[in-house]
Design a protein around this motif. Structure first.
Motif, PDB file in Angstrom:
ATOM      1  N   PHE A  33       0.825  -1.212   0.000  1.00 31.68           N
ATOM      2  CA  PHE A  33       0.000   0.000   0.000  1.00 31.68           C
ATOM      3  C   PHE A  33       0.860   1.264   0.000  1.00 31.68           C
ATOM      4  O   PHE A  33       0.464   2.295  -0.583  1.00 31.68           O
ATOM      5  CB  PHE A  33      -0.961  -0.018   1.192  1.00 31.68           C
ATOM      6  N   ASP A  34       2.016   1.207   0.612  1.00 32.94           N
ATOM      7  CA  ASP A  34       2.926   2.355   0.548  1.00 32.94           C
ATOM      8  C   ASP A  34       3.335   2.640  -0.893  1.00 32.94           C
ATOM      9  O   ASP A  34       3.471   3.804  -1.295  1.00 32.94           O
ATOM     10  CB  ASP A  34       4.170   2.097   1.403  1.00 32.94           C
ATOM     11  N   ARG A  35       3.517   1.566  -1.670  1.00 30.04           N
ATOM     12  CA  ARG A  35       3.874   1.766  -3.083  1.00 30.04           C
ATOM     13  C   ARG A  35       2.743   2.450  -3.842  1.00 30.04           C
ATOM     14  O   ARG A  35       2.995   3.286  -4.728  1.00 30.04           O
ATOM     15  CB  ARG A  35       4.229   0.429  -3.740  1.00 30.04           C
ATOM     16  N   LEU A  36       1.503   2.119  -3.505  1.00 29.51           N
ATOM     17  CA  LEU A  36       0.376   2.805  -4.139  1.00 29.51           C
ATOM     18  C   LEU A  36       0.401   4.293  -3.817  1.00 29.51           C
ATOM     19  O   LEU A  36       0.164   5.142  -4.697  1.00 29.51           O
ATOM     20  CB  LEU A  36      -0.952   2.208  -3.676  1.00 29.51           C
ATOM     21  N   THR A  37       0.668   4.622  -2.553  1.00 28.48           N
ATOM     22  CA  THR A  37       0.703   6.023  -2.144  1.00 28.48           C
ATOM     23  C   THR A  37       1.769   6.799  -2.907  1.00 28.48           C
ATOM     24  O   THR A  37       1.560   7.949  -3.312  1.00 28.48           O
ATOM     25  CB  THR A  37       0.948   6.125  -0.629  1.00 28.48           C
ATOM     26  N   VAL A  38       2.911   6.158  -3.130  1.00 26.87           N
ATOM     27  CA  VAL A  38       4.035   6.837  -3.787  1.00 26.87           C
ATOM     28  C   VAL A  38       3.875   6.874  -5.303  1.00 26.87           C
ATOM     29  O   VAL A  38       4.182   7.891  -5.936  1.00 26.87           O
ATOM     30  CB  VAL A  38       5.368   6.147  -3.410  1.00 26.87           C
ATOM     31  N   HIS A  39       3.372   5.800  -5.886  1.00 26.66           N
ATOM     32  CA  HIS A  39       3.466   5.633  -7.340  1.00 26.66           C
ATOM     33  C   HIS A  39       2.149   5.790  -8.094  1.00 26.66           C
ATOM     34  O   HIS A  39       2.144   5.698  -9.330  1.00 26.66           O
ATOM     35  CB  HIS A  39       4.058   4.261  -7.672  1.00 26.66           C
ATOM     36  N   THR A  40       1.023   6.028  -7.408  1.00 28.81           N
ATOM     37  CA  THR A  40      -0.231   6.230  -8.129  1.00 28.81           C
ATOM     38  C   THR A  40      -0.801   7.602  -7.807  1.00 28.81           C
ATOM     39  O   THR A  40      -0.473   8.212  -6.793  1.00 28.81           O
ATOM     40  CB  THR A  40      -1.276   5.144  -7.782  1.00 28.81           C
ATOM     41  N   LEU A  82      -3.614  10.564  -6.871  1.00 30.04           N
ATOM     42  CA  LEU A  82      -4.668  10.693  -5.867  1.00 30.04           C
ATOM     43  C   LEU A  82      -5.993  10.202  -6.426  1.00 30.04           C
ATOM     44  O   LEU A  82      -6.750   9.521  -5.723  1.00 30.04           O
ATOM     45  CB  LEU A  82      -4.786  12.157  -5.422  1.00 30.04           C
ATOM     46  N   ASP A  83      -6.285  10.509  -7.691  1.00 29.46           N
ATOM     47  CA  ASP A  83      -7.539  10.059  -8.292  1.00 29.46           C
ATOM     48  C   ASP A  83      -7.636   8.541  -8.277  1.00 29.46           C
ATOM     49  O   ASP A  83      -8.703   7.975  -7.998  1.00 29.46           O
ATOM     50  CB  ASP A  83      -7.648  10.562  -9.732  1.00 29.46           C
ATOM     51  N   TYR A  84      -6.534   7.857  -8.556  1.00 32.13           N
ATOM     52  CA  TYR A  84      -6.546   6.388  -8.553  1.00 32.13           C
ATOM     53  C   TYR A  84      -6.830   5.860  -7.161  1.00 32.13           C
ATOM     54  O   TYR A  84      -7.625   4.926  -6.983  1.00 32.13           O
ATOM     55  CB  TYR A  84      -5.208   5.849  -9.062  1.00 32.13           C
ATOM     56  N   ARG A  85      -6.194   6.446  -6.146  1.00 30.74           N
ATOM     57  CA  ARG A  85      -6.398   5.966  -4.783  1.00 30.74           C
ATOM     58  C   ARG A  85      -7.811   6.273  -4.281  1.00 30.74           C
ATOM     59  O   ARG A  85      -8.394   5.516  -3.505  1.00 30.74           O
ATOM     60  CB  ARG A  85      -5.328   6.546  -3.855  1.00 30.74           C
ATOM     61  N   LEU A  86      -8.381   7.384  -4.732  1.00 27.84           N
ATOM     62  CA  LEU A  86      -9.780   7.669  -4.416  1.00 27.84           C
ATOM     63  C   LEU A  86     -10.701   6.628  -5.047  1.00 27.84           C
ATOM     64  O   LEU A  86     -11.658   6.161  -4.422  1.00 27.84           O
ATOM     65  CB  LEU A  86     -10.151   9.071  -4.889  1.00 27.84           C
ATOM     66  N   ALA A  87     -10.396   6.261  -6.298  1.00 33.24           N
ATOM     67  CA  ALA A  87     -11.179   5.223  -6.975  1.00 33.24           C
ATOM     68  C   ALA A  87     -10.990   3.873  -6.290  1.00 33.24           C
ATOM     69  O   ALA A  87     -11.950   3.106  -6.119  1.00 33.24           O
ATOM     70  CB  ALA A  87     -10.775   5.134  -8.447  1.00 33.24           C
ATOM     71  N   SER A 103     -16.243  10.626 -11.865  1.00 30.26           N
ATOM     72  CA  SER A 103     -16.330   9.912 -13.137  1.00 30.26           C
ATOM     73  C   SER A 103     -16.550   8.427 -12.891  1.00 30.26           C
ATOM     74  O   SER A 103     -15.623   7.713 -12.497  1.00 30.26           O
ATOM     75  CB  SER A 103     -15.051  10.118 -13.963  1.00 30.26           C
ATOM     76  N   ASP A 104     -17.767   7.955 -13.149  1.00 29.15           N
ATOM     77  CA  ASP A 104     -18.034   6.522 -13.042  1.00 29.15           C
ATOM     78  C   ASP A 104     -17.209   5.741 -14.063  1.00 29.15           C
ATOM     79  O   ASP A 104     -16.804   4.608 -13.801  1.00 29.15           O
ATOM     80  CB  ASP A 104     -19.520   6.241 -13.266  1.00 29.15           C
ATOM     81  N   THR A 105     -17.001   6.359 -15.223  1.00 27.27           N
ATOM     82  CA  THR A 105     -16.208   5.691 -16.258  1.00 27.27           C
ATOM     83  C   THR A 105     -14.799   5.421 -15.753  1.00 27.27           C
ATOM     84  O   THR A 105     -14.253   4.322 -15.928  1.00 27.27           O
ATOM     85  CB  THR A 105     -16.150   6.548 -17.528  1.00 27.27           C
ATOM     86  N   TYR A 106     -14.191   6.410 -15.114  1.00 25.30           N
ATOM     87  CA  TYR A 106     -12.832   6.233 -14.583  1.00 25.30           C
ATOM     88  C   TYR A 106     -12.819   5.172 -13.488  1.00 25.30           C
ATOM     89  O   TYR A 106     -11.949   4.295 -13.467  1.00 25.30           O
ATOM     90  CB  TYR A 106     -12.320   7.554 -14.018  1.00 25.30           C
ATOM     91  N   ARG A 107     -13.794   5.221 -12.599  1.00 29.76           N
ATOM     92  CA  ARG A 107     -13.850   4.258 -11.497  1.00 29.76           C
ATOM     93  C   ARG A 107     -13.977   2.832 -12.027  1.00 29.76           C
ATOM     94  O   ARG A 107     -13.290   1.915 -11.559  1.00 29.76           O
ATOM     95  CB  ARG A 107     -15.024   4.603 -10.567  1.00 29.76           C
ATOM     96  N   MET A 108     -14.841   2.641 -13.036  1.00 22.83           N
ATOM     97  CA  MET A 108     -15.015   1.305 -13.606  1.00 22.83           C
ATOM     98  C   MET A 108     -13.772   0.856 -14.375  1.00 22.83           C
ATOM     99  O   MET A 108     -13.395  -0.311 -14.344  1.00 22.83           O
ATOM    100  CB  MET A 108     -16.241   1.294 -14.525  1.00 22.83           C
ATOM    101  N   ARG A 109     -13.135   1.810 -15.035  1.00 16.58           N
ATOM    102  CA  ARG A 109     -11.947   1.460 -15.824  1.00 16.58           C
ATOM    103  C   ARG A 109     -10.791   1.041 -14.925  1.00 16.58           C
ATOM    104  O   ARG A 109      -9.978   0.196 -15.290  1.00 16.58           O
ATOM    105  CB  ARG A 109     -11.556   2.667 -16.695  1.00 16.58           C
ATOM    106  N   MET A 110     -10.726   1.623 -13.733  1.00 20.93           N
ATOM    107  CA  MET A 110      -9.661   1.281 -12.800  1.00 20.93           C
ATOM    108  C   MET A 110      -9.951   0.004 -12.009  1.00 20.93           C
ATOM    109  O   MET A 110      -9.048  -0.585 -11.421  1.00 20.93           O
ATOM    110  CB  MET A 110      -9.434   2.436 -11.806  1.00 20.93           C
ATOM    111  N   ALA A 111     -11.202  -0.426 -11.981  1.00 20.22           N
ATOM    112  CA  ALA A 111     -11.602  -1.537 -11.116  1.00 20.22           C
ATOM    113  C   ALA A 111     -10.775  -2.813 -11.328  1.00 20.22           C
ATOM    114  O   ALA A 111     -10.368  -3.444 -10.343  1.00 20.22           O
ATOM    115  CB  ALA A 111     -13.088  -1.822 -11.282  1.00 20.22           C
ATOM    116  N   PRO A 112     -10.512  -3.250 -12.568  1.00 19.47           N
ATOM    117  CA  PRO A 112      -9.733  -4.492 -12.711  1.00 19.47           C
ATOM    118  C   PRO A 112      -8.369  -4.440 -12.043  1.00 19.47           C
ATOM    119  O   PRO A 112      -7.979  -5.384 -11.339  1.00 19.47           O
ATOM    120  CB  PRO A 112      -9.604  -4.647 -14.239  1.00 19.47           C
ATOM    121  N   SER A 113      -7.642  -3.341 -12.203  1.00 18.89           N
ATOM    122  CA  SER A 113      -6.321  -3.263 -11.571  1.00 18.89           C
ATOM    123  C   SER A 113      -6.447  -3.135 -10.061  1.00 18.89           C
ATOM    124  O   SER A 113      -5.611  -3.651  -9.304  1.00 18.89           O
ATOM    125  CB  SER A 113      -5.523  -2.079 -12.139  1.00 18.89           C
ATOM    126  N   ILE A 114      -7.506  -2.481  -9.599  1.00 16.49           N
ATOM    127  CA  ILE A 114      -7.721  -2.325  -8.159  1.00 16.49           C
ATOM    128  C   ILE A 114      -7.933  -3.684  -7.505  1.00 16.49           C
ATOM    129  O   ILE A 114      -7.297  -4.018  -6.497  1.00 16.49           O
ATOM    130  CB  ILE A 114      -8.918  -1.389  -7.898  1.00 16.49           C
TER     131      ILE A 114
END
Length: 311
Positions: free
Chosen positions: A106-113, A115-120, A179-190
């Motif tokens: 999770f620290d890697r997510l904080t550093v390398h992604t 804010l929008d991705y982490r919100l999603a 953006s629901d589109t962004y949230r859905m698009r990120m879901a597989p990697s999440i």
């Protein structure tokens, strides 16, 4: 004004040893819940950093209050799960390595992604909690009640508060990203990341907790692992046997499991509103008892404890 309440809870994990299989009737659920404790520490640390970063972008006072209450509830969950995990580490010191590895993910997510991705990430994962936790809380008599009351009470508290703030992460995401589109698009990697972290924890359980203490192969919750195990046995190939292939929900009604699965899928669709979800009846009982002064840190044994003290 948010209606979330921040409750500081302690579960006396230092009073006596905490078994890895805290529900002897369901070692698979014990292991899965333990993995949730490890994941919660890393995930909730990420949430704290995420909200701290997001606050300057929040201009609506009501959203800011929601975010503040949400992150303070999550901070309390992290503290309690650390107490649980620390108790396990006292018995199985190698699990410190597992905890470090989970937090690092999770620290890697904080550093390398972004804010929008982490919100999603937070909105997507939190949206699944109400249907999943409803399944568990609706079956508390088999999943929680037979086990160590401290561990059971920790998870019941955490899960009912997740139901309480079920809309918070989506409210914050919609205010800042929207953006629901962004949230859905990120879901597989999440969800690939979520599964990777849980697998990391379960690998650590197999590595650092002797079979006599964990009773099962901790990776049995993964279908791919079960299939590989069956294929290896069928072909009589060599390999390490880490224990029985038991699953946490094998004894739960199939219909209820399917309802939860449909709820998880629905939670990822556009315009999802967690306020419309069916809630576990146990949540209302928990909040009523808490407000009445009941010792919810000993959910199943508080009455017995009070009687002993009176005697």
């Amino acid at each position: 004004m948010t209606d979330l309440q921040v409750r500081k809870m302690r579960f006396a994990f230092a009073d006596y040893d905490v078994p890895f299989v805290w529900n002897e009737e369901n070692p698979a659920f014990s292991s899965m819940a333990n993995a949730v404790s490890f994941l919660a520490i890393g995930f909730e640390k990420m949430i704290v950093n995420m909200i701290r970063e997001a606050m300057p972008r929040i201009t609506d006072r009501a959203i800011a209050e929601e975010a503040d209450a949400f992150v303070r509830q999550e901070g309390q969950h992290s503290t309690a799960h650390r107490q649980h995990v620390n108790a396990l580490i006292r018995r199985f010191s190698g699990l410190q390595e597992t905890l470090n590895d989970v937090i690092a993910e999770f620290d890697r997510l904080t550093v390398h992604t972004s804010l929008d991705y982490r919100l999603a990430y937070t909105a997507d994962l939190e949206a699944t909690f109400t249907p999943v936790f409803k399944l568990m809380l609706d079956n508390d008599s088999s999943l929680f009640q037979p086990g160590d009351d401290r561990v059971a009470s920790l998870f019941i508290w955490h899960f009912v508060e997740e139901v309480e703030h079920r809309s918070s992460a989506l409210i914050i995401f919609d205010a800042l990203v929207g953006s629901d589109t962004y949230r859905m698009r990120m879901a597989p990697s999440i969800f690939r990341h979520v599964m990777r972290v849980i697998r990391l924890a379960c690998d650590g359980f197999n590595k650092h907790v002797p079979l006599e203490d964990r009773k099962i192969d901790a990776l049995a919750m993964f279908a791919t692992h079960r299939h590989k195990h069956k294929l290896r046995k069928w072909l009589r190939l060599p390999g390490v046997d880490n224990g029985p292939m038991l699953r946490a929900f094998d004894e739960l009604p199939l219909g209820e499991q399917l309802v939860a699965l449909v709820g998880v899928i629905r939670s990822q669709l556009p315009k999802h509103n967690p306020d419309h979800e069916k809630l576990p009846a146990l949540a209302d009982v928990w909040f009523e008892r808490y407000d009445a002064g009941y010792d919810v840190s000993h959910w199943y044994t508080a009455g017995t404890r009070a009687s002993r003290q009176a005697d």
